[in-house]
Write an enzyme that holds these catalytic residues in place. Structure first.
Site, PDB file in Angstrom:
ATOM      1  N   HIS A   1       0.819  -1.243  -0.070  1.00  0.00           N
ATOM      2  CA  HIS A   1       0.200  -0.032  -0.092  1.00  0.00           C
ATOM      3  C   HIS A   1       0.954   1.176  -0.115  1.00  0.00           C
ATOM      4  O   HIS A   1       1.924   1.270   0.713  1.00  0.00           O
ATOM      5  CB  HIS A   1      -0.986  -0.101   1.408  1.00  0.00           C
ATOM      6  CG  HIS A   1      -1.680   0.990   1.205  1.00  0.00           C
ATOM      7  ND1 HIS A   1      -1.547   2.089   2.371  1.00  0.00           N
ATOM      8  CD2 HIS A   1      -2.698   1.734   0.487  1.00  0.00           C
ATOM      9  CE1 HIS A   1      -2.557   2.966   2.245  1.00  0.00           C
ATOM     10  NE2 HIS A   1      -3.108   2.832   1.086  1.00  0.00           N
ATOM     11  N   SER A   2       0.541   2.450  -0.845  1.00  0.00           N
ATOM     12  CA  SER A   2       1.107   3.573  -0.779  1.00  0.00           C
ATOM     13  C   SER A   2       2.702   3.443  -0.964  1.00  0.00           C
ATOM     14  O   SER A   2       3.151   2.860  -1.876  1.00  0.00           O
ATOM     15  CB  SER A   2       0.893   4.148   0.517  1.00  0.00           C
ATOM     16  OG  SER A   2       1.075   5.549   0.405  1.00  0.00           O
ATOM     17  N   LEU A   3       3.480   3.898  -0.070  1.00  0.00           N
ATOM     18  CA  LEU A   3       4.898   3.920  -0.501  1.00  0.00           C
ATOM     19  C   LEU A   3       5.376   2.588  -0.207  1.00  0.00           C
ATOM     20  O   LEU A   3       6.405   2.455  -0.491  1.00  0.00           O
ATOM     21  CB  LEU A   3       5.572   4.968   0.870  1.00  0.00           C
ATOM     22  CG  LEU A   3       6.871   4.929   1.032  1.00  0.00           C
ATOM     23  CD1 LEU A   3       7.539   5.845  -0.511  1.00  0.00           C
ATOM     24  CD2 LEU A   3       7.328   5.877   1.943  1.00  0.00           C
TER      25      LEU A   3
END
Length: 702
Positions: A396-398
Site C-alpha cells: 500500500h502507498s509508499l
C-alpha cells in the site's frame, strides 16, 4: 503413541462408566438417557479480542488439542483457575499506541502452549491467553465453554459455568435427561440455584433456564408467569451443539501473501494488523460464498478448494526504524503542533525514503522483516517449499515503492542485490500506489528505460486504485504510452449477479469514459460496457447536476469537457495502428502480451464526491469488498467468481475510432486520429521506438 481419536473414544467410554471391553452392548445406549461428565469433544474453546463482545469458537481440531492440554495441566496441578480480567489484555486485535505491543504475554513454545488457527497463533492454556506467532501486537483472550445459550451457542461466563457444572453433577449425575410422560406446560422446576445477577432453574437434567435480575428480564418473566408459562429466561445447554472432531482441521497453507503498509504507521503501529485481518476476513467471506455456490453446482468443488489455501501475513516495518533519533521533532515549531506531528508521523516517511542517509535503513529493515517471516514460516512448515508454495505481496502507498526496489534490487547508489526471496513472487498487488510517478521521475530518456516487470522478480503486477486517490498513479502508460488513451479496467461490484472475466473485458477509450462522467456525451450507451461491470447503485448522468454534491465538485465538469475536446471529431475515418512489438513479445513476463491488464480502478458511488473521497479513498482499500473480490479472483483462479455467460455488447460510436492491435500479442488498444505513439518501456528494459507501421486503418471487432 495413542492417536487422538482413540483417546477420545476411550475417554467417552470411561466417562460413561463403560469399559472398552464391556461384554454388555446394551449399555452403549446409556448416554442417550443419562448424563455424567462431559467428554473432551463436548467442550468448546473460544477466543476474542479485548473489546469484542462476541466469542469466536475454535475449530474442532484446535479445541480438542487445547482441551487435552488443559486436562494434562489440570492433572499435574498446573492449570490456572483464576479468571482473566479483560484489563489484563493490553492489545485489541493488534491495536496499540504504546510500546506494550512489543511485549509478548508469554514466550513462544513454553510449557502449556498449543499452536492453533492454522499454525499462526499460540495459546497458553495456563493463563488463557493467545498471541500471534509471526508478528507482535495481536493478543486475545481464551475461554473454555461448558454451558451455552440456546440459539447463538455463546458460552456462559466461565465462573458461572463452572458453578452450574458443579451444581449439575451434584444433583443430576446419572439421572435421566428427560422426564417421560410429563407435558412441558405441567413441568415444575425441580431445582433452583441463586447466582450473582440472577438464578438458574432445572426442570430436568436437560432443561435448564437462566433468569437475570435485570428490570427487563424480570418484567418479561412476570408476564410469562401470568400467562401460565413455567419456563422463563434463557435456555442453556450443557455441552456444545457440535462435537469437536479431529478431522475439523484447516488445510496446509499453499500461498503466502505478505501485506506491507505505507506511510502513517508510526501513528498506530497495530494498524497494519487490523488492515490485514480485515482483508483476510473479506476474502474468506467471499470465498465461502462462492465455494458454497460452486459446491452446490458441481460435485468435488470442496476437494478442489483444498488445493489452494491463502494466508495473509502483515508486515510491520516502521516501528523498527531509528532514523533521526527525534531530530525532526526537536526542530518542529509548537504552533499547530497536532497537525505538525501528524505530518511528521506520516508524510515525513516519503522524505526519509528519498534521503540517501535514511533510505538504506528503511530498505534493510523491510528486507529483514520479510526474510524473518518467510524463514520462520518455512522452518515451522517445511511442507510449504516441498509442495511448491507460492508467494504474493500486497503493498500500500509508499510500501509499493519500497517493495519494488527491494525485489528488483534498484538503488540510486551501487549496492548488493536485496532480493528477499529465492522463489519468484506470483502477484504483486499495489493499492493506492505512487510507484509509477517514482519510476517516471527516475527515468531519463537519454539513458534508456528502467526495467518494470522483470521476469526474475515477479510474474504479474496489478495496480488497484480509487479514481479520487490523490496518491495513486497508473502504470500501463509507463509501459505502453498508447495506453494513456485506454481507460483502466473497472473492478466488478462483488454483489453483481453476472461478472465477465477480466481477461474478456473490452478496452474502452479513456476520453469517452471521462466525458460520460458528467453526462456530456450520450453516445456511449451502457450497453457498451459489460453488464457485469454496471454498479448496483444508480449511475450519475446528465440529470445529476441538481444535487448539492455539484457544489463540491467545482470546475470538474469544465475540466472534463476540456479534456474531451481531444477526442476525434464526428465522422472521422476509423484507423488501426499496427505495432511491431517483437521485442515486447520476447519478454515472457509481459502481462499486456497475454491480455492481462495492470491498471484496475474502483467504481465511484452514485452520490460520491471526488473532493471528499480524496480525503478517505487512500485508506479505504482494506475494507472494500470489491478489492477483496478482485484478490479472490486472482488468488483462487479455480473458483468461478465471474460468469463466462455474461453477454458483452460493444457499441461503436461514429466519433470513435477504434482498435489498435499489437501485432503478435493479441492486445487491442483504442486509438484516435492523430495519436502519436512514443517510445515504449519494455518489461525487460528494452526500448522499442519503431512501433508504428504504415497501412490502412480499419476497425476491429472486440
Amino acid at each position: 503413541m495413542e492417536s487422538l481419536s482413540n483417546r477420545i473414544s476411550n475417554l467417552k467410554l470411561q466417562c460413561r462408566g463403560i469399559l472398552a471391553s464391556s461384554p454388555y452392548p446394551e449399555m452403549d445406549s446409556y448416554s442417550a438417557y443419562y448424563r455424567d461428565h462431559l467428554g473432551p469433544e463436548e467442550y468448546r474453546w473460544f477466543y476474542k479480542a479485548e473489546t469484542d463482545k462476541k466469542w469466536i469458537p475454535f475449530i474442532g481440531y484446535d479445541s480438542l488439542r487445547i482441551e487435552w492440554k488443559f486436562r494434562d495441566l489440570l492433572q499435574n496441578g498446573l492449570a490456572s483457575t483464576q479468571k482473566i480480567a479483560s484489563s489484563d489484555i493490553s492489545v485489541e486485535n493488534g491495536s496499540t499506541g504504546t510500546n506494550e505491543a512489543d511485549e509478548r504475554p508469554f514466550d513462544l513454545g513454553e510449557d502449556g502452549t498449543v499452536t492453533v488457527r492454522g499454525g499462526l497463533y499460540e495459546v497458553n492454556v495456563k493463563i488463557k491467553k493467545g498471541q500471534s506467532i509471526y508478528w507482535k501486537g495481536e493478543v486475545f483472550a481464551v475461554c473454555r465453554g461448558i454451558w451455552f445459550y440456546e440459539g447463538a451457542w455463546a458460552p456462559l461466563d466461565e465462573e458461572l459455568a463452572e458453578k452450574l457444572e458443579e451444581e449439575h453433577l451434584t444433583h443430576f449425575r446419572g439421572q435421566p435427561l428427560n422426564v417421560p410422560g410429563v407435558a412441558d406446560s405441567q413441568k415444575q422446576a425441580v431445582h433452583r440455584l441463586s447466582v450473582p445477577g440472577g438464578s438458574v432453574e432445572w426442570f430436568s437434567a436437560s432443561e435448564v433456564y437462566l433468569s437475570l435480575d435485570a428490570t427487563p428480564a424480570r418484567l418479561m418473566r412476570s408476564v410469562g408467569k401470568k400467562l401460565g408459562f413455567q419456563k422463563t429466561g434463557y435456555k442453556v445447554h450443557r455441552g456444545y451443539s457440535l462435537d469437536a472432531c479431529a478431522s475439523d482441521k484447516l488445510p496446509d497453507i499453499t500461498h503466502l501473501v505478505f501485506v506491507i503498509h505505507g506511510i502513517g504507521q508510526k501513528m498506530d503501529t497495530g494498524r497494519i494488523i487490523r488492515n490485514s485481518t480485515s482483508l483476510r476476513d473479506n476474502v474468506n467471506t467471499l470465498k465461502l460464498r462462492y465455494l458454497k455456490e460452486q459446491t452446490n453446482a458441481q460435485a468435488g468443488s470442496e476437494i478442489l478448494d483444498q488445493q489452494t489455501t491463502v494466508e495473509f501475513f502483515p508486515v510491520e516495518w516502521r516501528s523498527q526504524l531509528t532514523l533521526d533519533n527525534g531530530l525532526i521533532d526537536s526542530i518542529t515549531p509548537h504552533k499547530i503542533i497536532n497537525i505538525r506531528q501528524m505530518l511528521n508521523a506520516s508524510f515525513m516517511d516519503i522524505m526519509y525514503y528519498n534521503s540517501p542517509q535514511y533510505r538504506e535503513e528503511i530498505v534493510t529493515v523491510l528486507s529483514s522483516e520479510l526474510n524473518r517471516l518467510y524463514s520462520l514460516f518455512t522452518e515451522r512448515n517445511p511442507y510449504f517449499e516441498a509442495n511448491g508454495g507460492k508467494v504474493s505481496v500486497v503493498s500500500h502507498s509508499l510500501g509499493c515503492v519500497i517493495t519494488y526496489d527491494i525485489v528488483t534490487g534498484w538503488s540510486p547508489t551501487p549496492q548488493l542485490s536485496t532480493n528477499f526471496l529465492q522463489a519468484m513472487i506470483e502477484n504483486f498487488f499495489c493499492l493506492g500506489s505512487p510507484l509509477a510517478v517514482f519510476l517516471a521521475l527516475r527515468w531519463r530518456k537519454d539513458t534508456g528505460a528502467p526495467p518494470l516487470l522483470g521476469r526474475d522478480c515477479f510474474k504479474r503486477i496489478l495496480n488497484i486504485f480509487h479514481p479520487s486517490d490523490p496518491v495513486a498513479y497508473r502504470l500501463e502508460p509507463l509501459i505502453v504510452p498508447a495506453f494513456a488513451s485506454v481507460a483502466p479496467v473497472t473492478l466488478h461490484c462483488h454483489s453483481a449477479a453476472d461478472k465477465l472475466p477480466y481477461s474478456q473485458m473490452p478496452l474502452e477509450p479513456a476520453a469517452s469514459a471521462a466525458s460520460s462522467k458528467d453526462g456530456s456525451s450520450d453516445t456511449k450507451d451502457v450497453s457498451s460496457t459489460p453488464s457485469s461491470s454496471q454498479p448496483t447503485t444508480p449511475v450519475k448522468g446528465g440529470s445529476s447536476s441538481w444535487n448539492l454534491w455539484g457544489l463540491m465538485k467545482g470546475n470538474k465538469k469544465s475540466n472534463e469537457q476540456g479534456s474531451s475536446s481531444t477526442a476525434p471529431p464526428s465522422g472521422s475515418v476509423s484507423e488501426t495502428v499496427h505495432f511491431n512489438a517483437s521485442a515486447m513479445a520476447s519478454s515472457e513476463s509481459c502481462q499486456l502480451s497475454q491480455g492481462q491488464r495492470i491498471d484496475h480502478v474502483l467504481r465511484e458511488g452514485s452520490m460520491e464526491s471526488s473532493y471528499l473521497s480524496a480525503l478517505t479513498s487512500h485508506t479505504s482499500y482494506w475494507s472494500n469488498y470489491d478489492v477483496a473480490h478482485f484478490l479472490l479472483t486472482v488468488l483462487y483462479p479455480h473458483l468461478q467468481t465471474c460468469s463466462t455467460s455474461a453477454v458483452v455488447s460493444t457499441v461503436t460510436s461514429t466519433t470513435t475510432t477504434v482498435s489498435t492491435t499489437i501485432s503478435g500479442l493479441g492486445v487491442g488498444v483504442p486509438s484516435f486520429s492523430g495519436l502519436t505513439v512514443s517510445p515504449v518501456l519494455m518489461t525487460d528494459g528494452l526500448s522499442a521506438t519503431n512501433l508504428i507501421e504504415s497501412g490502412p486503418l480499419q476497425a476491429i471487432e472486440m
